[in-house]
Structure formats: structure tokens, C-alpha cells
Write an enzyme that holds these catalytic residues in place. Structure first.
Site, PDB file in Angstrom:
ATOM      1  CG  ASN A  19      22.859  18.888  72.808  1.00  0.00           C
ATOM      2  OD1 ASN A  19      21.792  18.266  72.917  1.00  0.00           O
ATOM      3  ND2 ASN A  19      24.020  18.285  72.659  1.00  0.00           N
TER       4      ASN A  19
ATOM      5  CG  HIS B  55      21.167  15.643  68.619  1.00  0.00           C
ATOM      6  ND1 HIS B  55      20.329  16.185  69.555  1.00  0.00           N
ATOM      7  CD2 HIS B  55      22.382  15.522  69.226  1.00  0.00           C
ATOM      8  CE1 HIS B  55      20.997  16.387  70.679  1.00  0.00           C
ATOM      9  NE2 HIS B  55      22.241  15.993  70.504  1.00  0.00           N
TER      10      HIS B  55
ATOM     11  CB  CYS C 157      21.507  13.246  72.229  1.00  0.00           C
ATOM     12  SG  CYS C 157      22.415  14.260  73.393  1.00  0.00           S
TER      13      CYS C 157
HETATM   14  N1  COA Z   1      34.633  30.015  75.306  1.00  0.00           N
HETATM   15  C1  COA Z   1      35.857  30.390  74.899  1.00  0.00           C
HETATM   16  N2  COA Z   1      36.861  29.492  74.706  1.00  0.00           N
HETATM   17  C2  COA Z   1      36.582  28.201  74.920  1.00  0.00           C
HETATM   18  C3  COA Z   1      35.305  27.755  75.337  1.00  0.00           C
HETATM   19  C4  COA Z   1      34.338  28.740  75.537  1.00  0.00           C
HETATM   20  N3  COA Z   1      33.073  28.409  75.926  1.00  0.00           N
HETATM   21  N4  COA Z   1      35.341  26.411  75.453  1.00  0.00           N
HETATM   22  C5  COA Z   1      36.575  26.033  75.130  1.00  0.00           C
HETATM   23  N5  COA Z   1      37.318  27.102  74.806  1.00  0.00           N
HETATM   24  C6  COA Z   1      38.708  27.139  74.386  1.00  0.00           C
HETATM   25  C7  COA Z   1      39.484  25.911  74.820  1.00  0.00           C
HETATM   26  O1  COA Z   1      39.917  26.038  76.145  1.00  0.00           O
HETATM   27  C8  COA Z   1      40.624  25.919  73.830  1.00  0.00           C
HETATM   28  O2  COA Z   1      41.565  26.829  74.253  1.00  0.00           O
HETATM   29  P1  COA Z   1      43.130  26.510  74.054  1.00  0.00           P
HETATM   30  O3  COA Z   1      43.318  26.406  72.562  1.00  0.00           O
HETATM   31  O4  COA Z   1      43.780  27.713  74.661  1.00  0.00           O
HETATM   32  O5  COA Z   1      43.378  25.231  74.762  1.00  0.00           O
HETATM   33  C9  COA Z   1      39.985  26.462  72.559  1.00  0.00           C
HETATM   34  O6  COA Z   1      38.793  27.126  72.992  1.00  0.00           O
HETATM   35  C10 COA Z   1      39.637  25.413  71.529  1.00  0.00           C
HETATM   36  O7  COA Z   1      38.996  24.342  72.201  1.00  0.00           O
HETATM   37  P2  COA Z   1      38.470  23.102  71.418  1.00  0.00           P
HETATM   38  O8  COA Z   1      37.859  22.165  72.392  1.00  0.00           O
HETATM   39  O9  COA Z   1      39.516  22.582  70.492  1.00  0.00           O
HETATM   40  O10 COA Z   1      37.319  23.796  70.515  1.00  0.00           O
HETATM   41  P3  COA Z   1      36.405  23.166  69.453  1.00  0.00           P
HETATM   42  O11 COA Z   1      36.495  23.899  68.194  1.00  0.00           O
HETATM   43  O12 COA Z   1      36.526  21.657  69.397  1.00  0.00           O
HETATM   44  O13 COA Z   1      34.959  23.468  70.034  1.00  0.00           O
HETATM   45  C11 COA Z   1      33.173  22.316  71.150  1.00  0.00           C
HETATM   46  C12 COA Z   1      34.579  22.908  71.279  1.00  0.00           C
HETATM   47  C13 COA Z   1      32.780  21.730  72.474  1.00  0.00           C
HETATM   48  C14 COA Z   1      32.211  23.427  70.753  1.00  0.00           C
HETATM   49  C15 COA Z   1      33.194  21.235  70.034  1.00  0.00           C
HETATM   50  O14 COA Z   1      34.268  20.347  70.242  1.00  0.00           O
HETATM   51  C16 COA Z   1      31.947  20.459  69.971  1.00  0.00           C
HETATM   52  O15 COA Z   1      30.883  20.998  69.736  1.00  0.00           O
HETATM   53  N6  COA Z   1      32.042  19.136  70.144  1.00  0.00           N
HETATM   54  C17 COA Z   1      30.889  18.286  70.105  1.00  0.00           C
HETATM   55  C18 COA Z   1      30.137  18.433  71.375  1.00  0.00           C
HETATM   56  C19 COA Z   1      28.801  17.808  71.301  1.00  0.00           C
HETATM   57  O16 COA Z   1      28.146  17.892  70.298  1.00  0.00           O
HETATM   58  N7  COA Z   1      28.397  17.213  72.404  1.00  0.00           N
HETATM   59  C20 COA Z   1      27.124  16.668  72.535  1.00  0.00           C
HETATM   60  C21 COA Z   1      26.959  15.452  71.739  1.00  0.00           C
HETATM   61  S1  COA Z   1      25.301  14.904  71.884  1.00  0.00           S
END
Ligand code: COA
Length: 324
Positions: free
Chosen positions: A281, A251, A115
Site C-alpha cells: 500500500n 487503491h 490514500c
Molecule cells: N503476522 C501474523 N499475525 C498477525 C499479523 C502479522 N503481520 N498482524 C496481525 N496478526 C494477528 C493478530 O495479532 C491477530 O492475532 P490474535 O487472533 O491472536 O489476536 C490475528 O492475526 C488476526 O488479526 P486481525 O487484525 O483480525 O486480522 P485481519 O484478518 O483483520 O487482517 C489486516 C489484518 C490489517 C491485514 C486487515 O484488517 C486489513 O487489511 N485491514 C485494512 C487495512 C487497510 O487497508 N489499511 C489502509 C487503508 S488505506
């Protein structure tokens, strides 16, 4: 001898026609529009057609930026394309774009920094222009992330989209690109990666598919900390107070990560360029597409001080302070 600087002469972008909404994703995986919007800020993303490649997107964005800059193909003497999703292993996407633009002979690079690819590319092109090696550089960030997204994995597939953004850089007597700050830390490689390539092929015993792998929670925390540090580093290097920045072009990974960076800058969200709602993204394409969006809608004006920043798999990160 007069010091030469580089300056952005024009910006451009290209988004594939097909739009995939959160409602569409509800039909594909166990998710909801509400969850995606609340956790990421994304509503929809563009997806390349089956016959559209990264070079197609890059070419269209390049032509858009060249038209804005008033640059002809014959003016371009350097092409840099930041991408993690090249059409083929080689030739690099820069060579493919060069041939399509009918340019011959100038250096054309592909640059892989996930990215951060556009900001890495901008930093390299800035050096070429500033030392007089190039007079008119095309810097592109282009991605077809949809090709390496596991569309059955709800934890990643809701995040990514396709697109391309570009700028034309030329020489100037006063700094347009004021300073670039790049970094990387391979210790975090397991937080966000694609497991396979040419040298490391997928083996029968491998359990991971040929898709983006991510530890979302962990990369979230590292991203916030890293971006805070790079914002501080950029301000300190230029002896600037936080209030000096007119626009933040971050970003576009997650609204909550962007809000944390804006907070570090004590910047109201109205001064932050957001496109992730519509783009998702798009990795290396995200910053130049956001920059072009705010230039074209008149928010970013000539003379404004703009901070670009990105982080991504590697980890890699970077910022660029520009006087637009
Ligand atoms: N829809 C519904 N539920 C979802 C889901 C979706 N698309 N994706 C994950 N979940 C669930 C998980 O399974 C988890 O369930 P559980 O509590 O029963 O285990 C719950 O939601 C919480 O998951 P978690 O991973 O803790 O959520 P979060 O608040 O961290 O959000 C992201 C997940 C991926 C949105 C977040 O971590 C994020 O944006 N991280 C950075 C990613 C990023 O920027 N990547 C690129 C970098 S360049």
C-alpha cells in the site's frame, strides 16, 4: 463556446530500488510470508533509500509521465502532488518538483487526503483544465510511508511501501476524465491516522509513537462499504451499467477489499489492475502507479473506460471515471 474536457496524455511511475520482501519482514517481526499473503495479497514492497525523499520519487515519476505525454517542462502550467509524507512542512512538494523541473511561476499544490490524494488531485486538476485555467497539468501521487511506519508493529508494517505515480492532463474535445466523485467523513478519523504534526506535537505523556496507527478490522469493513457506495454513485451519475467498465484500477490496500469492489462491479479479477503484490500500500501513489503499469504493459488501451477508486485515512474516498 466549446466545452473543454481534460484527458490523460501520459502516465509515469517511479519505485525506489530497495525491495523489502515478506521473508525480510519475518526477520524483523513475528509474522510469516504465508500470513501476509493470505490476509493482504502483498509479497514485497519498495522502500526509499535513507537519502531519498518524497520529492525525489515525485520528480522521477513526473519526468516519466512527461516523457510519455511528450510534454516539456515549459508546457506544464499546474502541478498537484497528493502526499501525506511531504519532505518538509513547506514549501509543498509541488514547489520542490517545480523547481527541479526548471519551471517557474505556475501554481504548485500539495494536497493531503491520505490514500485518496491522487484522485482528489486529479479531480482538482480536471477542473483547472476544463475551465481553461490550465492547459497541461502534472498530477502526482508520491509517498515515503516507510518514514512513518513502526517497523516493530506487525499489524501495520507488513502493509506499506514507498513509490510515486504521475499523469499529465491536457485539454480535449471529448471527455477523458468523465466524472470524479469525492467524499470524506471525519467521524472515522480514529480508524487510521498519524497522531502528530506541527500543531499537535508529541507530548511526554503520549503513549502512541510517531507512526501510522490503524484499527485494521474496522477500517476494512468501512472501506468495503464505502467503495461499494462510490462505485454505485459513479455508475449512476453516468447512467452506466456495471458491464460498461473495461478496467478497475483500485487503491492497492488489501486484495480482499479489492475483490469485494470487483464483485460489486460483477467484474472478473482479470479486469482488475493489481500491483499490491509488488508495491504494497503506497497510499496516494498506489492508483497512478497501477494505472501506469497497465498502460505500459498494454492492457489499458486508448478508448477504454477505466474506473479509478481509493479510500484512506480521514476517512477520505474518491473515484474517477476516465476514458483513457
Ligand atoms: N503476522 C501474523 N499475525 C498477525 C499479523 C502479522 N503481520 N498482524 C496481525 N496478526 C494477528 C493478530 O495479532 C491477530 O492475532 P490474535 O487472533 O491472536 O489476536 C490475528 O492475526 C488476526 O488479526 P486481525 O487484525 O483480525 O486480522 P485481519 O484478518 O483483520 O487482517 C489486516 C489484518 C490489517 C491485514 C486487515 O484488517 C486489513 O487489511 N485491514 C485494512 C487495512 C487497510 O487497508 N489499511 C489502509 C487503508 S488505506
Amino acid at each position: 463556446m466549446t466545452q473543454i474536457y481534460s484527458k490523460i496524455l501520459g502516465t509515469g511511475r517511479f519505485l525506489p530500488e530497495r525491495v523489502l520482501t515478506n521473508a525480510d519482514l519475518e526477520q524483523m517481526v513475528d509474522t510469516t510470508d504465508e500470513w501476509i499473503q493470505a490476509r493482504t495479497g502483498i509479497k514485497r514492497r519498495h522502500i526509499a533509500a535513507d537519502d531519498q525523499t518524497t520529492a525525489d520519487l515525485a520528480e522521477a515519476a513526473a519526468r516519466d509521465a512527461m516523457a510519455a505525454a511528450g510534454a516539456e517542462p515549459g508546457d506544464i502550467d499546474l502541478i498537484m502532488v497528493g502526499t501525506t509524507t511531504p519532505d518538509q512542512v513547506f514549501p509543498n512538494v509541488g514547489c520542490l518538483v517545480q523547481e527541479r523541473l526548471g519551471i517557474h511561476g505556475c501554481p504548485a499544490f500539495g494536497l493531503e487526503a491520505a490514500c485518496s490524494g491522487f484522485i482528489y488531485g486529479l479531480s482538482v486538476a480536471d477542473r483547472f483544465v476544463a475551465n481553461g485555467t490550465a492547459k497541461c497539468a502534472l498530477v502526482i501521487g508520491a509517498e515515503t510511508l516507510s518514514r512513518m511506519t513502526d517497523w516493530s508493529d506487525r499489524t501495520t508494517c507488513v502493509l506499506f511501501g514507498d513509490g510515486a505515480g504521475a499523469v499529465v492532463l491536457g485539454p480535449a474535445e471529448v471527455p477523458g476524465v468523465i466524472s470524479c466523485h469525492l467524499g470524506a467523513d471525519g467521524r472515522y478519523q480514529d480508524l487510521l491516522y498519524h497522531p502528530y504534526g506541527t500543531s499537535r506535537k508529541q507530548r511526554p505523556e503520549d503513549t502512541e509513537g510517531p507512526f501510522i496507527q490503524m484499527r485494521g478490522n474496522e477500517i476494512f469493513k468501512v472501506a468495503v462499504k464505502t467503495l461499494e457506495n462510490i462505485v454505485d454513485e459513479t455508475l449512476e451519475a453516468n447512467d452506466l451499467p456495471r458491464e460498461a467498465i473495461d478496467w478497475l484500477v483500485p487503491h492497492q490496500a488489501n486484495i480482499r477489499i479489492i475483490q469485494a469492489t470487483a464483485k460489486r462491479l460483477a467484474m472478473p479479477m482479470e479486469k482488475v489492475v493489481l500491483t499490491l503484490e509488488d508495491h504494497g500500500n503506497t497510499s496516494a501513489a498506489s492508483v497512478p502507479m497501477a494505472l501506469d503499469t497497465a498502460v505500459r504493459d498494454g492492457r489499458i488501451q486508448r478508448g477504454d473506460l477505466v474506473l479509478l477508486e481509493a479510500f484512506g485515512g480521514g476517512l477520505t474516498w474518491g473515484s474517477a471515471l476516465i476514458r483513457y
